[in-house]
Design a protein around this motif. Structure first.
Motif, PDB file in Angstrom:
ATOM      1  N   ARG A 492     -16.631  12.091  31.686  1.00  0.00           N
ATOM      2  CA  ARG A 492     -16.910  10.671  31.862  1.00  0.00           C
ATOM      3  C   ARG A 492     -18.390  10.373  31.653  1.00  0.00           C
ATOM      4  N   THR A 493     -19.234  11.270  32.162  1.00  0.00           N
ATOM      5  CA  THR A 493     -20.681  11.062  32.038  1.00  0.00           C
ATOM      6  C   THR A 493     -21.124  11.083  30.582  1.00  0.00           C
ATOM      7  N   ASN A 494     -20.560  11.983  29.783  1.00  0.00           N
ATOM      8  CA  ASN A 494     -20.980  12.076  28.382  1.00  0.00           C
ATOM      9  C   ASN A 494     -20.589  10.819  27.612  1.00  0.00           C
ATOM     10  N   THR A 495     -19.408  10.272  27.878  1.00  0.00           N
ATOM     11  CA  THR A 495     -18.996   9.035  27.195  1.00  0.00           C
ATOM     12  C   THR A 495     -19.888   7.871  27.596  1.00  0.00           C
ATOM     13  N   ALA A 496     -20.202   7.772  28.898  1.00  0.00           N
ATOM     14  CA  ALA A 496     -21.077   6.691  29.350  1.00  0.00           C
ATOM     15  C   ALA A 496     -22.470   6.824  28.750  1.00  0.00           C
ATOM     16  N   GLN A 497     -22.977   8.053  28.687  1.00  0.00           N
ATOM     17  CA  GLN A 497     -24.297   8.246  28.085  1.00  0.00           C
ATOM     18  C   GLN A 497     -24.284   7.926  26.597  1.00  0.00           C
ATOM     19  N   PHE A 498     -23.166   8.220  25.919  1.00  0.00           N
ATOM     20  CA  PHE A 498     -23.074   7.870  24.500  1.00  0.00           C
ATOM     21  C   PHE A 498     -23.148   6.363  24.303  1.00  0.00           C
TER      22      PHE A 498
END
Length: 907
Positions: A492-498
């Protein structure tokens, strides 16, 4: 005019280790092999490390004479020619450090490297292979039965997997910090240079500068930010003994770079992730924070955008944006002894005054400034209380800390249950994330090293005027940072950071004058290139912390992932569970030993005998710490005075002490990045050039169909792209492999001695989905049907590529043109010698051949180039001066032409 300040390039880039019975001699040189340094390492001490550095700079001839004398003096018999007294042990590219377990010291050397990125001519390398050499001689070695086991545990940390270094660019700091240091006032640089001059023992160091009137360039080298340095403990024993150039600091995380081609203008998009070395470990064994405010799985991600057509920190255009991920800063853990897929979350200690959260956010205010924005993605509503425990405690901690901060610098808390919105069919997850990203980027701003362009002043954008950060005369500064977390800080964190990075990328492109509005759409070549970088970034970080690649990707949340992706997600989940259950404990022991958290000591329990490592990471359990901070004034006083600017970038006495300043001639190799990058003294080939192996938007993403708009900001359908948005990564790798094979382009080179090829990062990184875009693609055997499908995607029909089809009949007009061309050729070959003489005498002959070359003399024996007129020479000289930062003033004709263009186009 040359720049007033420049980064110091290390003069130790090539190393050779020579061996005698009593000593090791480590000879280091710069890349041009014009300056040498020598370290003498004693081998007669069984447990102590004795290193001597005379800090003298040798020439090549002096080093040869020195090695010759050492060889002659260490032979068994004087004058004997048959046996050599000096042996060449190994060649290397840097020293990782020195380590000792229960016997003597080892030296760890980098023996292979690969170039992964380039920022303003400063190369970033990835470690491909290392060599660990035992220093004491066998005659004095005191053996210990447990030494081999410690050595095996230490080597479990695979240094060939995602460890990076640079000889001239400080990877532990952000681009904003590195460029801010170079723009310090000259008066401060002069005063700081007088304080650091005693570093060298060479009394003739500044003699040349004095005789030339003191003209030169200030070379600046800053101390690394040790939180993101992974070999700091290995270098600590020699830090105060050897010259600064021997210290090569290594970071762990991710580094990737791709080329965005905008109508022929190259723009490099770089993604750098720095993993914290404090409270580091694996997924279930490191959760929450320790007593010093360091959190688990803390990674600082920086995206850098630079115009590759100008290679200079002073004249070029650079922009960056930084965001952070990390575990929830509380005392919490999960018990994995139950062998459950989701172990229950427990709060280990009561912290009513949010002491550990205060320490953590104080560190962030010092490094990033304000505002600190927390994006909490954990679940808010659950049938059984699980993740919600962390949300409730985090809200209470932030609320308590905010009541003492000034209102303009309070911590902003944004809770958003991402899993809940993903399950809903009515909500679009990425649309909601895009709204959050816009508000975040507007509050923090971003870094750019140039003022707003004239076109943005003429046509101001509403979103641009609302942008936060700090505006200065030379550009913009990012103040504050976004801190994203879920439970694991992976999927979830990687998608939000993207999504936040995609929003920031639009502002960065707009600030450099590359797009007319700060907005980027999905399904464009630019966003697909950026998405691939972030997927590689997420896979790498997930492997390091969780033991598997990403389970949920951006395509999963866009709900356009193919059905085959679901089976792969299941396999990644099983892989992550297996890694957490069976191999994480060994990996944690290796990390503790590598980072110096545990020091083997005779007579004390061994590392594998400890029931837990809790006491190693929480120092307050082993000794009394200094006085606890105030419960109300929980911040560092100096930090709060300079907000919203980060205290680390403020010009003050404490920060000036962290700098090493020297003065060089403007053409010296230590500050000449032009020679360091282009290396005119060595023979190079285009096939080995790094930029040719880089992922390119035009080559890898742009459609190959004839007549398509080449802009990387054009929205494309999935069936007309160079890489299908629905295709998995393995199909994309096979397509790239076929393209590389057809073009006979070798994979990106690694260097061993001078140059050599090497394998991928590690065994885990060679899985089907995990290779980074710059790495060499492994050869994979496929079925006949699969290869046929790949061929259909790669080989375009002739009609689409060239606009014609040879199987169709020619029109009458084309046929008549071709016949006329054939007749002209036949009449030319029928001319005999007599007719040629007649034509030469008669100016009105039928055929008159004139040379079409611009060269007056042009054949295989001699070539005489044409004369270059004065105007062309002036244009070329102006172009050269522009690359050095010397810009030509605009004339009246240029200004009037630009105004006329703006008036006709926009007014």
């Amino acid at each position: 005019m040359p720049p007033a300040a420049a980064p110091i390039i290390s003069s130790v880039q090539k190393l050779v280790l020579y061996e005698t019975r009593a000593r090791y001699f480590l000879v280091g040189s710069n890349h041009a092999e014009t300056k040498y340094r020598v370290l003498k390492i004693d081998r007669t001490e069984p447990k102590d490390l004795v290193i001597i550095d005379d800090r003298h700079v040798y020439t090549q001839q002096e080093v040869r004479e020195l090695l010759g004398r050492l060889d002659l003096g260490n032979r068994t018999k004087m004058g004997q020619k048959g046996s050599s007294g000096l042996f060449r042990a190994v060649s290397a590219f840097g020293v990782v450090g020195f380590v000792r377990f229960l016997e003597g010291y080892y030296i760890v050397l980098i023996t292979k490297r690969r170039k992964m990125a380039d920022i303003g001519g400063h190369a970033i390398y990835k470690i491909e292979d290392t060599n660990m050499i035992y220093i004491p001689n066998d005659s004095v070695r005191i053996t210990h039965p447990d030494e081999a086991r410690y050595l095996r545990i230490f080597q479990n940390v695979d240094l060939s997997s995602n460890f990076y270094f640079s000889y001239s660019y400080d990877l532990s700091h952000s681009l904003q910090y590195n460029l801010t240091v170079l723009r310090m006032p000259l008066e401060m640089l002069k005063s700081e240079m007088t304080q650091t001059r005693q570093e060298s023992f060479d009394i003739f160091e500044d003699e040349g500068l004095i005789t030339q009137g003191g003209s030169g360039v200030f070379g600046i080298c800053s101390e690394p930010y040790m939180k993101y340095v992974w070999n700091g403990e290995l270098l600590d024993i020699i830090k105060n003994t050897v010259h600064r150039d021997w210290l090569l600091y290594v970071i762990h995380g991710f580094c990737g770079q791709s080329k965005l081609l905008i109508y022929g203008r190259p723009v490099y998009v770089t993604l750098i992730a720095r993993r914290s070395s404090k409270f580091a470990g694996t997924r279930f064994l490191k959760r929450g924070a320790n007593c010093e405010g360091d959190v688990a799985n803390e990674v600082e991600t920086e995206q850098i955008l630079c115009d590759a057509s100008v290679m200079s920190f002073t004249a070029g255009s650079y922009s960056s944006y930084v965001q952070v991920r990390g575990s929830v800063p509380l005392y919490w853990s999960q018990d994995i002894s139950t062998m459950m897929p989701k172990p229950p979350i427990t709060l280990d200690q009561a912290d009513p005054f949010a002491h550990v959260a205060a320490l953590h956010f104080d560190q962030m205010l010092q490094r990033f400034g304000s505002p600190i924005i927390i994006l909490n993605l954990v679940k808010e509503r659950e049938k059984r209380k699980h993740e919600r425990i962390l949300s409730e405690e985090l809200v209470a901690a932030v609320t308590y800390l905010n009541q003492f901060l000034p209102p303009e610098h309070t911590i902003i808390y944004i809770p958003w249950d991402m899993a809940k919105y993903t399950k809903s069919k009515l909500c679009n997850v990425l649309d909601r994330l895009n709204v959050i990203a816009e508000s975040v980027v507007k509050k923090t701003g971003f870094f750019v090293n140039r003022p707003d362009s004239y076109c943005s002043i003429l046509r101001p954008d509403e979103k641009w005027n609302e942008l936060g950060g700090c505006v200065i005369s030379t550009g913009r500064l990012q103040t504050g940072v976004l801190r994203t977390n879920c439970v694991d800080c992976l999927d979830r964190t990687n998608t939000a950071q993207f999504m936040v990075g995609k929003c920031a990328l639009a502002y960065q492109l707009y600030s450099l004058g590359l797009i007319d509005k700060p907005n980027l759409q999905f399904d464009t070549d630019a966003v697909r290139l950026f998405e691939e970088l972030y997927e590689d970034h997420g896979d790498t970080l997930s492997l390091q912390y969780g033991g598997s690649q990403l389970v949920h990707r951006v395509k999963t949340y866009r709900k356009i992932a193919p059905w085959t992706q679901h089976s792969k997600d299941i396999m990644q989940t099983l892989s992550r569970y297996y890694s957490n259950a069976f191999s994480d404990a060994d990996r944690q022991d290796s990390i503790n030993l590598f980072l110096g958290v545990f020091h083997p000591t005779e007579g004390k329990p061994h590392l594998w005998e400890l029931p837990t490592d809790f006491y190693l990471h929480h120092k307050n359990t082993m000794r009394l710490l200094p006085t606890r901070r105030s419960y109300t004034y929980w911040w560092t006083p100096e930090v709060i005075k300079h907000l919203p600017l980060p205290y680390d970038e403020v010009i003050c006495a404490a920060n000036l002490k962290k700098l090493t300043v020297r003065k060089f001639h403007k053409y010296e190799e230590e500050i000449d990045i032009h020679n360091e990058f282009f290396r005119p003294y060595e023979l190079s080939s285009f096939d080995d050039t790094f930029c040719l192996a880089m992922t390119s938007s035009a080559r890898d993403f742009m459609p190959k169909t004839f007549g398509i708009d080449p802009s990387p900001f054009t929205v494309r359908k999935p069936d007309e792209t160079g890489k299908s948005v629905l295709g998995n990564k393995s199909n994309r790798e096979e397509a790239v492999l076929q393209r590389k094979t057809a073009a006979s382009a070798p994979p990106p080179p690694s260097e061993e001695a001078v140059s050599s090829s090497s394998e991928d990062d590690s065994g885990t990184d060679r899985e089907e989905e995990g290779s980074v875009s710059q790495r060499s693609t492994p050869v994979k055997m496929t079925d006949t049907g699969d290869s046929a499908k790949v061929t259909e995607n790669v080989v375009q029909p002739m009609k689409e590529v060239y606009g014609i089809n040879l199987s169709d009949g020619l029109s009458e007009e084309d046929l008549s043109i071709y016949l006329r061309f054939v007749q002209l050729g036949q009449s030319q070959h029928k001319q005999d010698k007599s007719s040629q003489q007649f034509c030469s005498r008669c100016p009105d002959g039928v055929i008159k051949l004139t040379p079409i070359s611009a060269f007056s003399q042009d054949n295989i024996y001699e070539v005489q180039p044409p004369q270059v007129d004065r105007k062309s020479t002036e244009i070329f000289q102006a172009h050269i001066q522009a690359s050095q930062g010397i810009m030509q003033p605009l004339g009246k004709e240029d200004t009037s032409m630009y105004r006329e263009y703006i008036r006709n186009r926009y007014l």
